[in-house]
Design a protein around this motif. Structure first.
Motif, PDB file in Angstrom:
ATOM      1  N   PHE A  73      -5.036  10.125  -3.637  1.00  0.00           N
ATOM      2  CA  PHE A  73      -3.817   9.660  -4.308  1.00  0.00           C
ATOM      3  C   PHE A  73      -4.089   8.378  -5.085  1.00  0.00           C
ATOM      4  CE2 PHE A  73      -0.285   6.583  -3.829  1.00  0.00           C
ATOM      5  CZ  PHE A  73       0.647   7.174  -4.683  1.00  0.00           C
ATOM      6  N   LEU A  74      -4.810   7.437  -4.472  1.00  0.00           N
ATOM      7  CA  LEU A  74      -5.113   6.179  -5.161  1.00  0.00           C
ATOM      8  C   LEU A  74      -5.941   6.421  -6.412  1.00  0.00           C
ATOM      9  CD1 LEU A  74      -5.930   3.549  -2.390  1.00  0.00           C
ATOM     10  CD2 LEU A  74      -3.755   4.032  -3.508  1.00  0.00           C
ATOM     11  N   ALA A  75      -6.844   7.396  -6.363  1.00  0.00           N
ATOM     12  CA  ALA A  75      -7.707   7.681  -7.507  1.00  0.00           C
ATOM     13  C   ALA A  75      -6.903   8.125  -8.717  1.00  0.00           C
ATOM     14  CB  ALA A  75      -8.740   8.737  -7.139  1.00  0.00           C
ATOM     15  N   ARG A  76      -5.691   8.622  -8.476  1.00  0.00           N
ATOM     16  CA  ARG A  76      -4.847   9.091  -9.583  1.00  0.00           C
ATOM     17  C   ARG A  76      -3.906   8.013 -10.105  1.00  0.00           C
ATOM     18  NH1 ARG A  76      -3.978  13.110  -5.737  1.00  0.00           N
ATOM     19  NH2 ARG A  76      -1.735  12.668  -5.667  1.00  0.00           N
ATOM     20  N   GLN A  77      -3.949   6.824  -9.500  1.00  0.00           N
ATOM     21  CA  GLN A  77      -3.024   5.767  -9.889  1.00  0.00           C
ATOM     22  C   GLN A  77      -3.704   4.774 -10.827  1.00  0.00           C
ATOM     23  OE1 GLN A  77       0.074   6.538  -8.776  1.00  0.00           O
ATOM     24  NE2 GLN A  77      -1.119   8.205  -7.860  1.00  0.00           N
ATOM     25  N   ASP A  78      -3.060   4.487 -11.944  1.00  0.00           N
ATOM     26  CA  ASP A  78      -3.621   3.577 -12.929  1.00  0.00           C
ATOM     27  C   ASP A  78      -3.761   2.178 -12.327  1.00  0.00           C
ATOM     28  OD1 ASP A  78      -4.534   2.775 -15.433  1.00  0.00           O
ATOM     29  OD2 ASP A  78      -2.533   2.110 -16.059  1.00  0.00           O
ATOM     30  N   GLY A  79      -4.942   1.600 -12.451  1.00  0.00           N
ATOM     31  CA  GLY A  79      -5.190   0.253 -11.972  1.00  0.00           C
ATOM     32  C   GLY A  79      -5.675   0.179 -10.540  1.00  0.00           C
ATOM     33  N   LEU A  80      -5.665   1.302  -9.815  1.00  0.00           N
ATOM     34  CA  LEU A  80      -6.088   1.279  -8.417  1.00  0.00           C
ATOM     35  C   LEU A  80      -7.345   2.120  -8.173  1.00  0.00           C
ATOM     36  CD1 LEU A  80      -2.652   1.597  -6.565  1.00  0.00           C
ATOM     37  CD2 LEU A  80      -3.965  -0.465  -7.073  1.00  0.00           C
ATOM     38  N   GLU A  81      -7.977   2.589  -9.263  1.00  0.00           N
ATOM     39  CA  GLU A  81      -9.134   3.461  -9.100  1.00  0.00           C
ATOM     40  C   GLU A  81     -10.241   2.789  -8.294  1.00  0.00           C
ATOM     41  OE1 GLU A  81      -7.822   2.456 -11.921  1.00  0.00           O
ATOM     42  OE2 GLU A  81      -7.400   4.119 -13.293  1.00  0.00           O
ATOM     43  N   GLY A  82     -10.381   1.476  -8.432  1.00  0.00           N
ATOM     44  CA  GLY A  82     -11.444   0.764  -7.730  1.00  0.00           C
ATOM     45  C   GLY A  82     -11.287   0.756  -6.234  1.00  0.00           C
ATOM     46  N   TRP A  83     -10.092   1.098  -5.756  1.00  0.00           N
ATOM     47  CA  TRP A  83      -9.843   1.141  -4.317  1.00  0.00           C
ATOM     48  C   TRP A  83     -10.032   2.538  -3.733  1.00  0.00           C
ATOM     49  CZ3 TRP A  83      -9.113  -3.122  -1.374  1.00  0.00           C
ATOM     50  CH2 TRP A  83      -8.837  -4.321  -2.042  1.00  0.00           C
ATOM     51  N   SER A  84     -10.448   3.472  -4.560  1.00  0.00           N
ATOM     52  CA  SER A  84     -10.552   4.860  -4.101  1.00  0.00           C
ATOM     53  C   SER A  84     -12.006   5.298  -3.909  1.00  0.00           C
ATOM     54  CB  SER A  84      -9.860   5.802  -5.090  1.00  0.00           C
ATOM     55  OG  SER A  84     -10.478   5.747  -6.368  1.00  0.00           O
ATOM     56  N   ASP A  85     -12.908   4.336  -3.786  1.00  0.00           N
ATOM     57  CA  ASP A  85     -14.314   4.689  -3.576  1.00  0.00           C
ATOM     58  C   ASP A  85     -14.531   5.364  -2.225  1.00  0.00           C
ATOM     59  OD1 ASP A  85     -14.787   3.497  -5.997  1.00  0.00           O
ATOM     60  OD2 ASP A  85     -15.536   1.619  -5.166  1.00  0.00           O
TER      61      ASP A  85
ATOM     62  N   ALA B  41       5.785  -0.334  -1.171  1.00  0.00           N
ATOM     63  CA  ALA B  41       6.048   0.398  -2.413  1.00  0.00           C
ATOM     64  C   ALA B  41       4.975   1.451  -2.648  1.00  0.00           C
ATOM     65  CB  ALA B  41       6.094  -0.583  -3.586  1.00  0.00           C
ATOM     66  N   LEU B  42       3.723   1.097  -2.333  1.00  0.00           N
ATOM     67  CA  LEU B  42       2.640   2.057  -2.492  1.00  0.00           C
ATOM     68  C   LEU B  42       2.805   3.226  -1.516  1.00  0.00           C
ATOM     69  CD1 LEU B  42      -0.030   2.822  -3.826  1.00  0.00           C
ATOM     70  CD2 LEU B  42      -1.198   1.413  -2.120  1.00  0.00           C
ATOM     71  N   ALA B  43       3.161   2.929  -0.281  1.00  0.00           N
ATOM     72  CA  ALA B  43       3.373   3.987   0.711  1.00  0.00           C
ATOM     73  C   ALA B  43       4.540   4.880   0.307  1.00  0.00           C
ATOM     74  CB  ALA B  43       3.613   3.382   2.084  1.00  0.00           C
ATOM     75  N   LEU B  44       5.587   4.283  -0.270  1.00  0.00           N
ATOM     76  CA  LEU B  44       6.728   5.071  -0.733  1.00  0.00           C
ATOM     77  C   LEU B  44       6.311   5.986  -1.883  1.00  0.00           C
ATOM     78  CD1 LEU B  44       9.747   5.740  -0.653  1.00  0.00           C
ATOM     79  CD2 LEU B  44      10.130   3.791  -2.200  1.00  0.00           C
ATOM     80  N   GLY B  45       5.505   5.455  -2.795  1.00  0.00           N
ATOM     81  CA  GLY B  45       5.001   6.291  -3.883  1.00  0.00           C
ATOM     82  C   GLY B  45       4.165   7.443  -3.362  1.00  0.00           C
ATOM     83  N   TYR B  46       3.376   7.188  -2.314  1.00  0.00           N
ATOM     84  CA  TYR B  46       2.557   8.252  -1.714  1.00  0.00           C
ATOM     85  C   TYR B  46       3.452   9.300  -1.066  1.00  0.00           C
ATOM     86  CZ  TYR B  46      -0.940  10.445   1.347  1.00  0.00           C
ATOM     87  OH  TYR B  46      -1.757  11.333   1.997  1.00  0.00           O
ATOM     88  N   ARG B  47       4.501   8.851  -0.361  1.00  0.00           N
ATOM     89  CA  ARG B  47       5.417   9.816   0.244  1.00  0.00           C
ATOM     90  C   ARG B  47       6.054  10.697  -0.832  1.00  0.00           C
ATOM     91  NH1 ARG B  47      11.058   8.626   3.429  1.00  0.00           N
ATOM     92  NH2 ARG B  47      11.721   8.240   1.276  1.00  0.00           N
ATOM     93  N   ASN B  48       6.490  10.086  -1.938  1.00  0.00           N
ATOM     94  CA  ASN B  48       7.092  10.864  -3.023  1.00  0.00           C
ATOM     95  C   ASN B  48       6.104  11.879  -3.586  1.00  0.00           C
ATOM     96  OD1 ASN B  48       9.418   9.405  -2.726  1.00  0.00           O
ATOM     97  ND2 ASN B  48       9.025   8.017  -4.442  1.00  0.00           N
ATOM     98  N   ASP B  49       4.842  11.475  -3.679  1.00  0.00           N
ATOM     99  CA  ASP B  49       3.806  12.366  -4.192  1.00  0.00           C
ATOM    100  C   ASP B  49       3.598  13.549  -3.252  1.00  0.00           C
ATOM    101  OD1 ASP B  49       1.397  12.757  -6.108  1.00  0.00           O
ATOM    102  OD2 ASP B  49       0.474  12.820  -4.123  1.00  0.00           O
TER     103      ASP B  49
ATOM    104  N   ARG C  59       0.873  12.483   7.683  1.00  0.00           N
ATOM    105  CA  ARG C  59       0.049  11.645   6.806  1.00  0.00           C
ATOM    106  C   ARG C  59       0.612  10.229   6.689  1.00  0.00           C
ATOM    107  NH1 ARG C  59      -2.042  16.165   2.342  1.00  0.00           N
ATOM    108  NH2 ARG C  59      -3.406  17.174   3.878  1.00  0.00           N
ATOM    109  N   LEU C  60       1.908  10.102   6.696  1.00  0.00           N
ATOM    110  CA  LEU C  60       2.500   8.764   6.711  1.00  0.00           C
ATOM    111  C   LEU C  60       2.184   8.053   8.023  1.00  0.00           C
ATOM    112  CD1 LEU C  60       6.010   9.505   5.146  1.00  0.00           C
ATOM    113  CD2 LEU C  60       4.089   8.334   4.050  1.00  0.00           C
TER     114      LEU C  60
END
Length: 329
Positions: free
Chosen positions: A55-67, A86-94, A108-109
């Motif tokens: 999920f993080l790899a698909r978010q603009d600006g957070l790719e560096g955290w998805s290694d 806010a990030l966890a909420l976005g993940y739940r929505n996804d 997963r939450l």
């Protein structure tokens, strides 16, 4: 880019947070989190944490955290509480938008909340994830294939007079007669069966130590018939069979699923291993007149509320009350 409806994440916030000074244990957060858990539990958590990394790899600006999943989990500890939630909420929505079942979304939450809670215990963050679960549907398929379905599958498996037939009968017997989960079945070694007493030592879900359960006579005969075909060499109680009928390694949970599905198709039923457990629990409730506490011991459910759901589905208590409420013409 975050999808419509998700709380936006400012990638600059994550990049501006200084690196934490960590000791050797704290540098391996997920390794510490997985420690002491069963192999199956670890695999489930790893899948959930890997999904968050994706999920993080698909978010603009957070790719560096998805290694890695480790780095993805660490981002939640690094962000301020509001941004982490806010990030966890976005993940739940996804997860919801992807059409995953409520039980999967909630698991997963929970996997994220548990890691953040460990980070808080280790002093890596003062944050807690407050994003709640989604409403789950009632427990599905609690009645299983029914008594007739179980008998039909037993007869189908017994029709083979070879090692595979003996093995499959023993597996189905354990899934149904003592309500074992498929993971409990495939984790058994030969040494976990005591032929003198008929006791089987199983590693229950979420348990670290094996517990003894007594097998009914018919189940014991099925297990011993398979052992006679299998031989007395140490190792997995249930193994794969080649064309010559010899062993080729421990049977997997997926192999049990396919085995049960094939037996079900042979008698015109769509079956999964857990359906036999459902059938056993429903029958136990029927024959004990709804003795939920006794059936809890049989099924090894930790929460008695799960059995109450079985009991309602078994007796259709809601439907019975509806009949009392409705005035018929």
């Amino acid at each position: 880019m975050p999808s419509d409806g998700e709380a936006p994440m400012d990638g600059a916030v994550a990049r501006a947070v200084p690196a934490l000074a960590l000791d050797r244990l704290q540098e391996r957060l997920l390794e510490a989190f997985y420690g002491g858990r069963s192999a199956n539990t670890v695999k489930a958590y790893q899948r959930d944490h890997e999904d968050f990394r994706s999920f993080l790899a698909r978010q603009d600006g957070l790719e560096g955290w998805s290694d890695s999943a480790e780095r993805a989990a660490r981002l939640l500890l690094t962000l301020p509480p509001g941004a982490a939630n806010a990030l966890a909420l976005g993940y739940r929505n996804d997860l919801i938008r992807r059409g995953l079942r409520p039980a999967t979304v909630n698991r997963r939450l929970a996997a994220l909340r548990s890691v953040v809670a460990l980070g808080k215990t280790l002093g890596l963050t003062a944050c807690s994830l407050e994003v709640g679960n989604v409403e789950a549907a009632a427990y599905r398929d609690t009645r299983g294939p029914g008594r007739d379905g179980v008998r039909a599958v037993m007869a189908k498996a017994s029709a083979r007079a070879d090692a595979k037939g003996a093995r499959d009968v023993a597996i189905v017997r354990l899934l149904h007669d003592v309500a074992l989960r498929r993971g409990e079945v495939v984790s058994l070694d030969l040494e976990h069966y005591d032929g003198a007493t008929g006791a089987l030592f199983i590693l229950g879900k979420g348990r670290r130590d094996r517990e003894a359960i007594s097998l009914p006579a018919v189940t014991r005969r099925a297990v011993e018939a398979w052992i006679a075909a299998r031989g007395d060499r140490p190792g997995p109680l249930f193994h794969r069979l080649d064309q010559a009928g010899s062993g080729e390694g421990r049977l997997t949970g997926e192999a049990v699923r396919l085995l049960v599905r094939a037996l079900g198709e042979g008698v015109g039923l769509t079956l999964r291993p857990h359906g036999f457990r459902h059938a056993a629990i429903t029958t136990a409730l029927d024959r004990s007149n709804g003795n939920v506490r006794a059936v809890q011991r049989f099924s090894r459910h930790r929460d008695v509320r799960t059995l109450q759901t079985y009991d309602d589905n078994r007796a259709d208590l809601g439907g019975q009350m509806a009949v009392l409420v409705v005035d018929e013409d």
